[in-house]
Design a protein around this motif. Structure first.
Motif, PDB file in Angstrom:
ATOM      1  N   GLY A 160       0.865  -1.172   0.000  1.00 15.64           N
ATOM      2  CA  GLY A 160       0.000   0.000   0.000  1.00 15.64           C
ATOM      3  C   GLY A 160       0.902   1.222   0.000  1.00 15.64           C
ATOM      4  N   MET A 161       0.461   2.289  -0.659  1.00 12.07           N
ATOM      5  CA  MET A 161       1.316   3.469  -0.808  1.00 12.07           C
ATOM      6  C   MET A 161       0.478   4.724  -0.624  1.00 12.07           C
ATOM      7  N   THR A 162       1.074   5.735   0.019  1.00 15.46           N
ATOM      8  CA  THR A 162       0.440   7.047   0.144  1.00 15.46           C
ATOM      9  C   THR A 162       1.471   8.130  -0.155  1.00 15.46           C
ATOM     10  N   VAL A 163       0.976   9.225  -0.724  1.00 14.89           N
ATOM     11  CA  VAL A 163       1.811  10.407  -0.974  1.00 14.89           C
ATOM     12  C   VAL A 163       0.963  11.620  -0.591  1.00 14.89           C
ATOM     13  N   LEU A 164       1.572  12.577   0.097  1.00 17.01           N
ATOM     14  CA  LEU A 164       0.850  13.788   0.463  1.00 17.01           C
ATOM     15  C   LEU A 164       0.309  14.475  -0.792  1.00 17.01           C
ATOM     16  N   PRO A 165      -0.900  15.044  -0.723  1.00 14.98           N
ATOM     17  CA  PRO A 165      -1.520  15.644  -1.921  1.00 14.98           C
ATOM     18  C   PRO A 165      -0.632  16.659  -2.638  1.00 14.98           C
ATOM     19  N   GLU A 166       0.047  17.510  -1.905  1.00 15.26           N
ATOM     20  CA  GLU A 166       0.860  18.546  -2.545  1.00 15.26           C
ATOM     21  C   GLU A 166       2.145  18.010  -3.169  1.00 15.26           C
ATOM     22  N   TYR A 167       2.439  16.721  -2.965  1.00 13.38           N
ATOM     23  CA  TYR A 167       3.630  16.107  -3.551  1.00 13.38           C
ATOM     24  C   TYR A 167       3.289  15.058  -4.614  1.00 13.38           C
ATOM     25  N   ARG A 168       2.030  14.948  -4.968  1.00 11.36           N
ATOM     26  CA  ARG A 168       1.626  13.989  -6.003  1.00 11.36           C
ATOM     27  C   ARG A 168       2.032  14.507  -7.377  1.00 11.36           C
ATOM     28  N   ASN A 169       2.290  13.581  -8.277  1.00 15.24           N
ATOM     29  CA  ASN A 169       2.673  13.872  -9.670  1.00 15.24           C
ATOM     30  C   ASN A 169       4.064  14.483  -9.797  1.00 15.24           C
ATOM     31  N   TYR A 170       4.909  14.267  -8.804  1.00 12.22           N
ATOM     32  CA  TYR A 170       6.304  14.713  -8.874  1.00 12.22           C
ATOM     33  C   TYR A 170       7.282  13.548  -8.985  1.00 12.22           C
ATOM     34  N   GLY A 171       6.789  12.328  -8.913  1.00 15.86           N
ATOM     35  CA  GLY A 171       7.672  11.170  -8.995  1.00 15.86           C
ATOM     36  C   GLY A 171       7.946  10.507  -7.653  1.00 15.86           C
ATOM     37  N   ILE A 172       7.277  10.955  -6.593  1.00  8.34           N
ATOM     38  CA  ILE A 172       7.475  10.349  -5.267  1.00  8.34           C
ATOM     39  C   ILE A 172       7.008   8.890  -5.285  1.00  8.34           C
ATOM     40  N   GLY A 173       5.825   8.639  -5.861  1.00  6.55           N
ATOM     41  CA  GLY A 173       5.307   7.270  -5.931  1.00  6.55           C
ATOM     42  C   GLY A 173       6.241   6.355  -6.694  1.00  6.55           C
ATOM     43  N   ARG A 174       6.777   6.843  -7.799  1.00  9.65           N
ATOM     44  CA  ARG A 174       7.733   6.051  -8.588  1.00  9.65           C
ATOM     45  C   ARG A 174       8.986   5.742  -7.758  1.00  9.65           C
ATOM     46  N   ALA A 175       9.483   6.728  -7.026  1.00  8.72           N
ATOM     47  CA  ALA A 175      10.681   6.524  -6.193  1.00  8.72           C
ATOM     48  C   ALA A 175      10.407   5.475  -5.113  1.00  8.72           C
ATOM     49  N   LEU A 176       9.256   5.575  -4.463  1.00 11.37           N
ATOM     50  CA  LEU A 176       8.902   4.582  -3.443  1.00 11.37           C
ATOM     51  C   LEU A 176       8.788   3.190  -4.062  1.00 11.37           C
ATOM     52  N   LEU A 177       8.132   3.113  -5.205  1.00  9.06           N
ATOM     53  CA  LEU A 177       7.922   1.828  -5.861  1.00  9.06           C
ATOM     54  C   LEU A 177       9.233   1.221  -6.357  1.00  9.06           C
ATOM     55  N   GLU A 178      10.112   2.032  -6.931  1.00 11.74           N
ATOM     56  CA  GLU A 178      11.420   1.529  -7.367  1.00 11.74           C
ATOM     57  C   GLU A 178      12.202   0.963  -6.188  1.00 11.74           C
ATOM     58  N   THR A 179      12.162   1.674  -5.064  1.00  6.94           N
ATOM     59  CA  THR A 179      12.868   1.200  -3.871  1.00  6.94           C
ATOM     60  C   THR A 179      12.287  -0.128  -3.401  1.00  6.94           C
ATOM     61  N   LEU A 180      10.957  -0.233  -3.391  1.00 11.77           N
ATOM     62  CA  LEU A 180      10.314  -1.478  -2.975  1.00 11.77           C
ATOM     63  C   LEU A 180      10.674  -2.628  -3.913  1.00 11.77           C
ATOM     64  N   ILE A 181      10.618  -2.385  -5.213  1.00 14.11           N
ATOM     65  CA  ILE A 181      10.941  -3.441  -6.182  1.00 14.11           C
ATOM     66  C   ILE A 181      12.389  -3.897  -6.018  1.00 14.11           C
ATOM     67  N   ASN A 182      13.304  -2.964  -5.833  1.00 13.68           N
ATOM     68  CA  ASN A 182      14.712  -3.335  -5.611  1.00 13.68           C
ATOM     69  C   ASN A 182      14.862  -4.158  -4.341  1.00 13.68           C
TER      70      ASN A 182
ATOM     71  N   LEU B 202       1.277   4.293 -13.916  1.00 14.49           N
ATOM     72  CA  LEU B 202       2.565   4.124 -13.235  1.00 14.49           C
ATOM     73  C   LEU B 202       2.883   2.644 -13.062  1.00 14.49           C
ATOM     74  N   TYR B 203       1.926   1.879 -12.552  1.00  9.09           N
ATOM     75  CA  TYR B 203       2.180   0.458 -12.313  1.00  9.09           C
ATOM     76  C   TYR B 203       2.539  -0.271 -13.609  1.00  9.09           C
ATOM     77  N   LYS B 204       1.852   0.047 -14.688  1.00  4.72           N
ATOM     78  CA  LYS B 204       2.158  -0.602 -15.970  1.00  4.72           C
ATOM     79  C   LYS B 204       3.560  -0.231 -16.455  1.00  4.72           C
ATOM     80  N   THR B 205       3.964   1.039 -16.288  1.00  5.01           N
ATOM     81  CA  THR B 205       5.312   1.427 -16.723  1.00  5.01           C
ATOM     82  C   THR B 205       6.387   0.762 -15.870  1.00  5.01           C
ATOM     83  N   MET B 206       6.016   0.340 -14.666  1.00  8.49           N
ATOM     84  CA  MET B 206       6.967  -0.345 -13.792  1.00  8.49           C
ATOM     85  C   MET B 206       6.959  -1.853 -14.013  1.00  8.49           C
ATOM     86  N   GLY B 207       6.126  -2.325 -14.953  1.00  4.32           N
ATOM     87  CA  GLY B 207       6.121  -3.740 -15.311  1.00  4.32           C
ATOM     88  C   GLY B 207       4.993  -4.559 -14.711  1.00  4.32           C
ATOM     89  N   PHE B 208       4.109  -3.952 -13.948  1.00  7.47           N
ATOM     90  CA  PHE B 208       2.987  -4.686 -13.375  1.00  7.47           C
ATOM     91  C   PHE B 208       1.974  -5.018 -14.470  1.00  7.47           C
TER      92      PHE B 208
END
Length: 186
Positions: A107-129, A154-160
């Motif tokens: 499960g993942m959350t990002v503060l509203p004012e930080y959405r669409n900046y790549g925070i979710g991708r960074a969290l997901l890349e770290t988790l996948i690694n 995002l999930y599809k670009t990460m291979g899901f």
């Protein structure tokens, strides 16, 4: 036993020109995580949890959760920080029975004012690694509401890939959303 300060972290450049640091959460992050979770859910129509759900949690509850995560090598909680501020989090837990212990969900959350900046991708890349380096974990799973187009992209670009659906899996007032089941083999 767990480390009080995390020395393992990843840094990513995000879309607003800043750097996000992603690291494993420690018990010392419990209070900040509670505050951030409540803020992240204020404007989050696609989250399964609500502000009311997080308001039921105490600091002691959060500390217990983090302590449990740290003790299990197949669970993990990462937090994302920008300029020292906690702006996002992702947690993963594998199945608790031997036959399903090779896979788990996040499960993942990002503060509203930080959405669409790549925070979710960074969290997901770290988790996948992390998952790729965990000898037990072979499959990372998630559930996402069908109208959450940005997250699905995002999930599809990460291979899901989509594995199925839970028809009318979420009820919001008098309307429904299917939950799309997605997974990535690591």
């Amino acid at each position: 036993m767990f480390s009080i300060l995390s020395t393992n972290f990843d840094s990513y450049y995000i879309n607003n020109g800043k750097t996000v640091t992603v690291r494993q959460a420690t018990i010392l992050d419990a209070e900040r995580m509670l505050v951030a979770a409540t803020k992240a859910l204020v404007d989050a129509p696609y989250m399964l949890s609500t502000v009311e759900d997080t308001q039921k949690l105490t600091l002691e509850d959060m500390e217990k959760v983090l302590s449990m995560i740290v003790k299990n090598p197949n669970y993990v909680q990462f937090i994302a920080e920008v300029d020292g501020r906690l702006v996002g989090a992702i947690d993963f837990r594998n199945g608790d029975k031997e036959k399903i212990s090779h896979q788990g969900a996040f499960g993942m959350t990002v503060l509203p004012e930080y959405r669409n900046y790549g925070i979710g991708r960074a969290l997901l890349e770290t988790l996948i690694n992390w998952a790729k380096n965990n000898s037990k974990i072979e499959k990372v799973c998630l559930e996402v509401m069908e109208d959450n187009i940005g997250a699905i992209k995002l999930y599809k670009t990460m291979g899901f890939v989509e594995e199925g659906r839970k028809t009318k899996g979420v009820k919001i007032e008098n309307s429904y959303q299917d939950l799309i089941l997605m997974a990535l083999f690591v």
